[in-house]
Every structure is written in structure tokens, then in C-alpha cells.
Design an enzyme around this catalytic site. Structure first.
Site, mmCIF file in Angstrom:
data_model
loop_
_atom_site.group_PDB
_atom_site.id
_atom_site.type_symbol
_atom_site.label_atom_id
_atom_site.label_comp_id
_atom_site.label_asym_id
_atom_site.label_seq_id
_atom_site.Cartn_x
_atom_site.Cartn_y
_atom_site.Cartn_z
ATOM 1 N N GLU A 8 1.215 -4.762 11.040
ATOM 2 C CA GLU A 8 0.847 -3.353 10.905
ATOM 3 C C GLU A 8 1.720 -2.586 11.901
ATOM 4 O O GLU A 8 1.589 -2.755 13.108
ATOM 5 C CB GLU A 8 -0.641 -3.152 11.249
ATOM 6 N N ARG A 51 -3.192 4.833 -2.062
ATOM 7 C CA ARG A 51 -3.042 3.507 -1.456
ATOM 8 C C ARG A 51 -2.843 2.394 -2.498
ATOM 9 O O ARG A 51 -2.073 1.451 -2.295
ATOM 10 C CB ARG A 51 -4.310 3.226 -0.642
ATOM 11 N N GLU A 99 1.662 3.765 2.994
ATOM 12 C CA GLU A 99 2.276 3.265 4.225
ATOM 13 C C GLU A 99 3.805 3.359 4.153
ATOM 14 O O GLU A 99 4.510 2.357 4.064
ATOM 15 C CB GLU A 99 1.788 1.829 4.486
ATOM 16 N N HIS A 155 0.855 -1.187 0.000
ATOM 17 C CA HIS A 155 0.000 0.000 0.000
ATOM 18 C C HIS A 155 0.888 1.233 0.000
ATOM 19 O O HIS A 155 1.670 1.443 0.925
ATOM 20 C CB HIS A 155 -0.921 0.013 1.230
ATOM 21 N N HIS A 203 2.824 -3.689 6.719
ATOM 22 C CA HIS A 203 1.887 -2.590 6.484
ATOM 23 C C HIS A 203 1.999 -1.566 7.600
ATOM 24 O O HIS A 203 2.754 -1.725 8.550
ATOM 25 C CB HIS A 203 0.445 -3.126 6.516
#
Lengths: 316, 205
Positions: free
Chosen positions: A251, A107, A52, A49, A177
């Protein structure tokens, strides 16, 4: 990537995966201790993405850590005895470039749809894992547009092709991510637990504990469908579904205070703590599949064969 | 029904409660971030200009209204102890500075792409957080998790009375849909009277 490969030729090779929609070549780095031993594979990708930014930064940091320390750090050198690391620093190159040059909060990829009136597929909804189901959109203008079909995007195809071809050797699939501070196990597309759910959660918990020890950062651990939200077509789900036993989404920082705009002074601490978590997971995998320092060596196999032939010869 | 505190239903509800409390108690020098969700309890950290604020315990009840017409979730909360003096010196300094500007304040992209916020813009950003919290609270459902991503544009509107007024265009991020949603809001602030959103509207993407 070229510089890394050139200055660490004994350990690093660069491999072509395919091209992006805008025709950028995609390469992954293979970090491999040269021996004649058969090794298993750890896969890690960053930057699926574009928004990020901490994610590609982490892959770069991790590669640097391995290359700086593999001779002196016994943990790393022992891992590299049995495992090759395949690292894709930026999965979504087109989107990442776009987020630097044009739209910071972009994104998706940059593929063209609906006669050039709509752009981008969410690459992490584009894998063949209950594709097009819950938690995705079939509307191109959506941030979670899953594409016209599974693996429609050249980036997805390039990665899936490699993973599929080497799946019997890949023990661990990690995708990086932000944000959220989460260590997510399969699945996102269903609340049904993965076959090795408890082990996945236990290992993730171990990694989260080690991560917290570095700078006090709290990570939440659990299956994506409970901890985060339900979503289909993710790479993490797909990797597990084709048989890769350890598959996680990480994440990274933070939890929303800065969200995608993580300040510069948090980059290094984030990379340090995440490196420790990733090493913990890889260590567990190493211990599990190569217990007590056992090595899978073709050298040994050859020796055994030779001996038995000689014996038979002697007896007859 | 007991909720697992670390899973998303509790986390989203906590976000709504935080937004509501923050709108009521926040300002240019006070940001309320969610520290932890425990069983039925919400721990909110009040951070005041220094890097570490005290953690303050709050208990909150969040009621989502189900039905075809959306209405804002109800939040009933109690805060243990104080969330800091209101107004404080920093508030007054900010107020004087803005009131005495010859030209109305105008700025874009806070933070910038690299997460950088010029120090003199921090109160403008905190004010936006508080004001956005009203919008977040009003528009939240069980299936949303909003955060302020970036201030796209902010313009001061000069007034004849004591209030400071700002016209913001902000970008909200919804974690669940991953959408970036532009939103316009008119914000009033006064050191004694706090933050008020007088007008707001969702903008096209």
C-alpha cells in the site's frame, strides 16, 4: 505498452491474458533476458482498485527503470540472469477508465449485476481464498462486494488462470495498492500465520528499511489481518495458498492526509522509494533460489549428460 | 491490555483522538495530522501553513461506548505545549477576504481528480478537515477509520453577524469498509471562536 515493447524488443514481450467485462484486452509485459537458461518468475500487478491512481503510475515507472538501467545497473542485470518479470500495469481496466471519465472515487470493476441495477465487483475480494468470508460483502452496492462467486469476474479469471498455470515457476507475487504505507504479508482472511511467516516479515522489514532510506517514508510491515483488517478473497492470500512462497500487498503513499488524491509532486518520490523496496524483495528471492550466482542452465545439463555417455562408452 | 502501536486497533483509536483534538484546535490555517503512535502516547503534528509544522506530544485516552445505541467515543487529552497562536495573521486575512466577497463563495471538487487544490481554496479545505473531524469523532467505532476524501461541493451562506458560514457536501472514506460516504455539514467559523458544526447529516450514496 506497444511502444515499450517495440523499443525494447530484445527484452520485452507483450502477452495476452484475457478480456475485461467491457471487452478491453488485458496484456502483461514479460521482461526477460534472452538466454537458453530456465528462469523463475516475479509477478507484479497494479491498478486492481481503480481509485488508487498511484498504483498504475508505479508499474509504469518500474518498467521504465528496468529498461533504462538493465545494461548498466549490475543489480538489475544480475536479477535478470535468473528471473523473468511479469508486469500487469492495469488489472482493473474498466474501473480505471471509469475513474478517469465518470467517478474519480470508483474502486470496483464495472460488471453488471441485478439486471443492470448495480455495478462492480471488488476484484481483490473475488479470488478463491476463503472467498465470501470475513471482510467482504455479498451486497452488490457495497465497495467490497465479492461477486456472485469466486473468480466470477473475467479479470480475476484471466489473471488466476495464468498464475495457476505457471505457479511452479513463480517465486514472488506482488500486488500494488494505495494508500496506507504498508507492506503486508499473508493472510488477510485469518490471523493464523503463514508457513513462512517470519521470513516473509523479515524480508518485508528489510524492504521497508531500504524504502525509508530514500525519502524518509515510514512503512509498517506485518500480516494484513493484524496491520490492516481482515478480508477474504484477496489475490495476495490466494497466491500464497497455491504455493507461491513470497506474496505481498504494497500500500503506497500516503497515510490519509491526501489519501487517494496524492499530489503530482509526490508521484516520482513514491515511485523511486517503492522501486527500491521491490528490488530489495526480488534480490532476496534471487539470492535464496540462486545462491552465489548459481545459474539454472539447460546448457550445463546437456554437457553433463554428454560426458557421462562418453565415459560409459569408453569403459565397456 | 497492551496494544501494538502499528496495528489497526491502536491506529484507529489514534485517528479518533486526532479527530477530536483537531476539531477543537483546527481551523482554516491549521491542520492536525497523526505523526506517530507510541505505546500509550499519541504524537500529533500541528502543521500551520508551512510544509513542516512542529510535532507536539499529546496523550489521549479514547473510550469506545459498547452497546446497541451508538454514542460518540469519549476522548480525554492533554497537549504538551502550544499548537500555535489563535487567531493568527493568516486566519484574519482569510476572514477579511471571505467577508468582502461580493458573491458568496461556491466551489466543487476540492481537490480535483489530480490532487490539485488552488491556493485560495486551501483554507476552505482546512476548515473542512476540522469540521469533518467533528463528524469523524462523533461517528467512529472500533470498526471504522474515517478520513475526508474530497469536498464535493461548498457554498458560502452569507450572514449578518460576524461568523462565516459554509454549507459543505463532503465525501468521507472509511478505510475499514472502503465505503465512500457523502455527508452534508453546516459549518460556522470565527477567528476568535473557532470551528463549529451546527448541523450535519449522512447523505444517500
Amino acid at each position: 505498452m506497444y511502444q515499450i515493447k517495440e523499443s525494447n524488443r530484445e527484452l520485452v514481450t507483450q502477452h495476452y491474458l484475457g478480456t475485461t467485462y467491457e471487452k478491453w484486452p488485458m496484456y502483461y509485459l514479460k521482461i526477460s533476458q534472452p538466454t537458453n537458461k530456465a528462469k523463475k518468475i516475479i509477478w507484479m500487478d497494479c491498478g486492481i482498485h481503480a481509485i488508487e491512481w498511484i498504483s498504475p503510475a508505479f508499474c509504469h515507472w518500474f518498467v521504465k527503470e528496468i529498461l533504462q538501467n538493465y545494461r548498466t545497473d549490475p543489480k538489475i542485470s544480475s536479477l535478470l540472469q535468473n528471473l523473468d518479470l511479469y508486469i500487469l500495469p492495469v488489472f482493473n481496466i474498466d474501473g480505471y477508465i471509469y475513474s478517469w471519465t465518470t467517478a474519480r472515487l470508483w474502486r470496483k470493476s464495472r460488471s453488471s449485476h441485478m439486471n443492470g441495477t448495480c455495478f462492480g465487483t471488488d476484484l481483490n475480494r473475488n479470488f478463491n481464498s476463503s472467498w465470501g468470508g470475513v471482510g467482504t460483502s455479498h451486497n452488490c452496492s457495497s465497495s467490497t462486494f465479492c461477486g456472485p462467486e469466486a473468480e466470477s469476474e473475467p479479470e480475476t479469471k484471466a489473471v488466476a488462470r495464468l498464475i495457476e498455470s505457471r505457479k511452479s515457476d513463480i517465486l514472488c507475487f506482488l500486488t500494488i495498492h494505495s494508500f496506507g504505507q504498508l507492506l503486508l504479508s499473508p493472510y488477510g482472511y485469518t490471523k493464523e500465520p503463514a508457513s513462512n511467516h517470519q521470513e516473509l516479515v523479515d524480508v518485508a522489514q528489510k524492504a521497508a528499511t531500504v524504502l525509508k532510506g530514500k525519502h524518509g517514508t515510514n512503512f509498517t510491515v506485518g500480516p494484513a489481518s493484524s496491520v490492516l483488517y481482515q478480508n477474504s478473497g484477496s489475490s495476495r492470500d490466494w497466491a500464497h495458498m497455491i504455493g507461491i512462497p513470497f506474496s505481498y500487498t504494497l500500500e503506497l503513499r500516503d497515510r490519509g492526509a491526501h489519501a487517494f488524491f496524492l499530489p503530482a509532486d509526490q508521484i516520482q518520490p513514491t515511485c523511486e522509494e517503492t522501486t527500491m523496496a521491490v528490488i530489495t524483495i526480488i534480490e532476496y528471492v534471487n539470492q535464496k533460489y540462486f545462491p552465489n550466482g548459481a545459474k539454472l542452465t539447460s546448457g550445463n545439463l546437456c554437457l553433463n549428460l554428454l560426458l557421462s555417455v562418453l565415459f560409459v562408452g569408453a569403459l565397456s | 491490555m497492551e496494544l501494538e502501536p502499528s496495528h489497526y486497533p491502536a491506529q484507529r483509536a489514534a485517528g479518533v483522538a486526532r479527530a477530536c483534538i483537531s476539531y477543537r484546535r483546527g481551523g482554516p490555517n491549521r491542520v492536525l495530522t497523526l505523526s506517530n503512535v507510541r505505546r500509550a502516547r499519541l504524537q500529533v503534528r500541528g502543521r500551520e501553513r508551512g510544509p513542516r509544522g512542529q510535532a507536539v506530544n499529546c496523550t489521549a485516552e479514547v473510550l469506545y461506548h459498547l452497546g446497541s445505541q451508538h454514542s460518540a467515543p469519549e476522548v480525554h487529552f492533554t497537549v504538551e505545549g502550544e499548537l500555535g497562536k489563535n487567531p493568527d495573521d493568516a486566519d484574519n486575512k482569510f476572514y477579511s477576504r471571505i467577508k468582502s466577497l461580493k458573491e458568496p463563495l461556491v466551489a466543487q471538487n476540492i481537490p480535483d481528480s489530480f490532487g490539485i487544490v488552488p491556493p485560495e481554496m486551501e483554507p476552505i479545505r482546512h476548515l473542512a478537515f476540522s469540521a469533518c473531524d467533528y463528524i469523524i469523532w462523533q461517528n467512529s467505532t472500533e470498526n471504522t477509520w474515517y478520513n475526508l476524501a474530497q469536498i464535493q461541493d461548498v457554498r458560502q451562506v452569507k450572514r449578518n453577524d460576524d461568523y462565516l458560514e459554509f454549507d459543505y457536501t463532503v465525501l468521507l472514506h472509511d478505510f475499514v469498509s472502503q465505503e465512500i460516504i457523502p455527508w452534508q455539514m453546516q459549518v460556522l467559523w470565527h477567528p476568535q471562536h473557532g470551528v463549529k458544526v451546527t448541523q450535519n447529516s449522512r447523505q444517500p450514496k
